[in-house]
Write an enzyme that holds these catalytic residues in place. Sequence first.
Site, mmCIF file in Angstrom:
data_model
loop_
_atom_site.group_PDB
_atom_site.id
_atom_site.type_symbol
_atom_site.label_atom_id
_atom_site.label_comp_id
_atom_site.label_asym_id
_atom_site.label_seq_id
_atom_site.Cartn_x
_atom_site.Cartn_y
_atom_site.Cartn_z
ATOM 1 N N ASP A 182 0.900 -1.322 -0.190
ATOM 2 C CA ASP A 182 -0.161 0.012 0.025
ATOM 3 C C ASP A 182 0.753 1.386 -0.163
ATOM 4 O O ASP A 182 0.294 2.273 -0.220
ATOM 5 C CB ASP A 182 -0.953 -0.211 1.324
ATOM 6 C CG ASP A 182 -2.066 -0.661 0.896
ATOM 7 O OD1 ASP A 182 -2.396 -0.942 -0.346
ATOM 8 O OD2 ASP A 182 -3.178 -0.666 1.700
ATOM 9 N N ASP A 229 -10.448 -7.096 11.391
ATOM 10 C CA ASP A 229 -10.198 -8.611 11.539
ATOM 11 C C ASP A 229 -11.170 -9.266 12.694
ATOM 12 O O ASP A 229 -11.870 -9.849 12.333
ATOM 13 C CB ASP A 229 -8.871 -8.725 12.071
ATOM 14 C CG ASP A 229 -8.159 -7.578 12.964
ATOM 15 O OD1 ASP A 229 -8.981 -6.826 13.748
ATOM 16 O OD2 ASP A 229 -6.947 -7.488 13.030
#
Length: 732
Positions: A140, A446
């Site tokens: 990223d 998550d």
Amino acid sequence: MAKDDNLPLFETKLAKGRILFQFYSLLIFVGTCFIFAYRLSHIPAIGEPGRWAWIGLFCSELWFCFYWFVTTVVRWNPIYRNTFKDRLSHRYEKALPGIDIFVCTADPVIEPPVMVINTILSVMAYDYPPEKLNVYLSDDGASEFTFYAMLEASRFSKIWLPFCKKFKVEPRSPEAYFRTAVEPLGEPVMAKEWSTVKMLYEDMKNRIESITKLGRISEEISKEHKGFNEWILVASPRDHQTILQILIDGRDSEAVDIQGRPLPTLVYLAREKRPQYHHHFKAGAMNAMIRVSSRISNSSIILNVDCDMYSNNSTSIREALCFFMDGEKGNEVGFVQFPQAFENLTKNDVYSSSLNVIMEMEMPGYDGNGGSCYIGTGCFHRRETLSGQKYSKNFKADWKRLSNRSVKESTSVLEEKCKVLASSSYEENSQWGKEMGLKYDCAVEDLLTGLSIQCRGWKSIYFNPERKGFLGVAPITLLQSLVQHKRWSEGDFHIFASRNCPFVLGYKKIPLKLQLSYCIYLLWAPNCLTTLYYVIVPSLCLLRGISLFPHISSSWVLAFVFVIFLHRTYSLGEFIRFGGTFKGWWNDQRMWLYKRTTSYFFGLLDYILKRLGFSKSAFVVTTKVADDDVSQRYEQEVMEFGTSSPMFTILATLALLNAFCFLGALKRVIANVEILFWERFALQILLCGLLVLINLPVYQGLFFRKDVASLPTSVTFKSTMFALLACAITLY
Ligand SMILES: *[C@@H]1O[C@H](CO)[C@@H](O)[C@H](O)[C@H]1NC(C)=O
Ligand SMILES: CC(=O)N[C@H]1CO[C@H](CO)[C@@H](O)[C@@H]1O
């Protein structure tokens, strides 16, 4: 069919000592009832001083009791898992499924390329048929240095993989291996080979580091691979096209190591980013990799690891497969979570980063209550669970599934076709981030993703082998640790306060005890209020002469002493049982306090501000590198302050406030003018004294240390002012 074909591939064991724990819980419960009886029967009458302080304290204790109940639910029934890898190989060696491994990195400065490729090399070298492994890096940061490092790694893997096999290397991260391994004695040819590989690794590391330091890719290097041309079009890490390079194509007959064995597929991906599209941080990166990999390799099992978490055990994949491929229970397993462990902890763990109690006690507890949570790294998923599929009774894994790639497709055609899947507009008006893939709009995507997988009917497993599967880097300064917990507590509370709350989302889908277990983390943030109350109000009341606890001669004292003593003794026992030291426990208690009074407080505050529409979410990656001084202090376990963060101002103010109150009380005890002062205030003085004791490093940082990492003068000044002001108002 051989006769062992029906034997299970894993076993589940109940924890020992559950009866003892249940007895202990009962004792605490009875003690707490006495405390509440005391609180209710001794409320100061209307008009008496301290009535509100008393009621507030009672409410805090009610909250602590509820929270204790949640931690007890988690500990009630922990289970431990064990695998039989030899049975797996015996039965399935020829039919092992493909594995896609996702590694995420976000910033080449915070996460240096050398660290990233060590993780990459360690997972490429798994003890697993290489043609079935596919490794994807999502960058990223869209950094050409990371790309360059990946290119180097793809070359080095040709030597590294055979070397690992030949020398039975463990762990298979070259950096971690060569840091501790000693050159093998004996056969000179072997020894020579060993040192050559070590030298090749070090050369590669030096090349990567010097190019990163130089800050640009020389022309010579950029000629080596067509991929570098992509960076001509990169405006910034936040504004660029998709860069997708298949560095090793496992299908390619030339992709072999120096001994002619096939290599794992290796893919570099920097998904498209445009300012007008939200990129959704790590969850966005994961989703892009899920799509891209489905086109390239489409393996049934996906492992994801953070770029700082190298594999410390080359058999982890096989261990995970024992759960997925078990004949009886395998089909319902959605994911297998390994613990998060760290390689760079010091003996007494000043910042309490080890997470040992969570990983050794609470996670097995979750597992026993109905399923492990997903903690974002070191986790094996079935591809179906990540693409939003519900579990159904007739689900049967198809281990032989193939990729959607046609036989004739060349690497570059494939690259072009995959780029679309990682474009920033791809997810517009789709279910990605909602029903499919990792969930968006949550700082702890998550945990939420894991919860919703469980709500779709999948089971999840927590597997904690003796030798840890993955090792990462723990925060090495106080602020890093506090900021990390701020983000977690805020995201966790966000889940609790939304329609994704386990009690709502999981209603009738997961067991109530699992819903309750989730509260242990989801309610971190509100804990700050009662903790702040407990560290401020009793001390100020002590200063003012308002008694909030029973007299020392009253038998009610016993209830308090009993509960506190037993509860802390249990905590100490648990801590030491999982490898801690006494000093480590003491540090852990301190960090427990600091996290509650700062991280959780700011987490809650930020959550509320965001709700009211004041500030925008900002994801702060915690640094993984540090200069030498910081590392040295970390190793000497000296607390690192150094900056003037508002968090430190709060810590220092609380520490000083308690010091002032304690000194004030001490003076009155010694002067002995008021009869019964000690009598009436013994518990309050002890509480205040304990807070002073635990804050010793803060006083040192404020007044006695002169190094750069002590508390800055501005913090000293502000906190002294605030603490004095609070005392003055109380006494007025
Ligand atoms: C990591 O692996 C090595 C063997 O390679 C082992 O000795 C060590 O105990 C492992 N570390 C942890 C924390 O399990
Ligand atoms: C004790 C230890 O291994 N400390 C190291 C942890 O990792 C940081 C960052 O890589 C190093 O600076 C420490 O020396």
